[in-house]
Design a protein around this motif. Structure first.
Motif, PDB file in Angstrom:
ATOM      1  N   TYR A 184      28.601   4.646  -5.910  1.00  0.00           N
ATOM      2  CA  TYR A 184      27.688   4.562  -4.774  1.00  0.00           C
ATOM      3  C   TYR A 184      27.604   3.104  -4.347  1.00  0.00           C
TER       4      TYR A 184
ATOM      5  N   LEU B  84      26.070   6.042   8.078  1.00  0.00           N
ATOM      6  CA  LEU B  84      26.287   7.277   7.349  1.00  0.00           C
ATOM      7  C   LEU B  84      24.963   7.838   6.864  1.00  0.00           C
TER       8      LEU B  84
ATOM      9  N   ALA C 185      23.312  11.362   4.499  1.00  0.00           N
ATOM     10  CA  ALA C 185      23.585  12.523   3.664  1.00  0.00           C
ATOM     11  C   ALA C 185      23.312  13.786   4.469  1.00  0.00           C
TER      12      ALA C 185
ATOM     13  N   CYS D  60      17.238   7.382   4.965  1.00  0.00           N
ATOM     14  CA  CYS D  60      18.557   7.427   4.328  1.00  0.00           C
ATOM     15  C   CYS D  60      19.383   6.210   4.740  1.00  0.00           C
TER      16      CYS D  60
ATOM     17  N   GLY E  79      22.572   5.833   3.459  1.00  0.00           N
ATOM     18  CA  GLY E  79      23.982   6.188   3.306  1.00  0.00           C
ATOM     19  C   GLY E  79      24.629   5.627   2.064  1.00  0.00           C
TER      20      GLY E  79
ATOM     21  N   GLY F  94      25.138   6.976  -0.787  1.00  0.00           N
ATOM     22  CA  GLY F  94      26.007   7.956  -1.412  1.00  0.00           C
ATOM     23  C   GLY F  94      25.693   8.273  -2.860  1.00  0.00           C
TER      24      GLY F  94
ATOM     25  N   LEU G 128      28.631  12.765   3.307  1.00  0.00           N
ATOM     26  CA  LEU G 128      28.146  11.675   4.150  1.00  0.00           C
ATOM     27  C   LEU G 128      28.880  11.742   5.473  1.00  0.00           C
TER      28      LEU G 128
END
Length: 172
Positions: A70, A97, A99, A144, A146, A148, A161
């Motif tokens: 991540y 990006l 989720a 968020c 992004g 990951g 993503l």
């Protein structure tokens, strides 16, 4: 190197290359065409990544693999990038990006699971109670970042993503 030439060197037809999804580049990567021109494929950004997110991808260009790691947004990769293919000074956000939860999500199948919520350090993944089944996840796109972190922790790989939609709250 332009995308058509890259596709040719990889043995792909230029028309097919346009339909292939672009790989996830490291955070703060400049636009794809410029990235391909600037990136020397030295691997310094991959070596600098403390979470194991970055790996050599197609043509040895660095890619983000959210199943392997991540992003903690430390910017070590960008500091290691001498040709400035990763350039935080040109972009405030490392990437656009968010989720997105897929249909394979266990709570959607009636199974209790909150691994994504537990892994989300910024609290962007939340669960709404429902009658007759486990609470369902949703992503607050305002929270968020992004990173990951939720992707690899999902037991069914139901999280992907992708760029944000027009809605600030992702019900899916």
């Amino acid at each position: 190197m332009e995308t058509g030439r890259r596709a040719f060197l990889l043995g792909q037809s230029p028309s097919r290359a346009r339909t292939l999804p672009q790989p996830f580049r490291p955070p703060w990567a400049v636009a794809e065409a410029e990235f391909l021109d600037l990136c020397s494929r030295c691997g310094d950004c991959v070596a600098a990544c403390p979470t194991g997110l970055l790996s050599p991808g197609s043509g040895n260009y660095p890619e983000a693999d959210f199943l392997a790691g991540y992003c903690n947004f430390c910017a070590d990769c960008a500091r290691a990038c001498k040709p400035l293919a990763l350039n935080p000074r040109r972009q405030e956000r490392p990437w656009q990006l968010l989720a997105h939860m897929g249909e394979d999500c266990l709570p959607r199948q009636g199974v209790l699971c909150r691994s994504c919520e537990e892994r989300c350090e910024v609290g962007a993944i939340r669960f709404s109670p429902r009658l007759g089944g486990p609470a369902l996840p949703w992503v607050d796109s305002l929270q968020c970042n992004g990173c990951g972190a939720c992707v690899a922790d999902c037991p069914t790989r139901a999280i992907r993503l992708a760029p944000p939609s027009s809605s600030p709250l992702q019900g899916n």
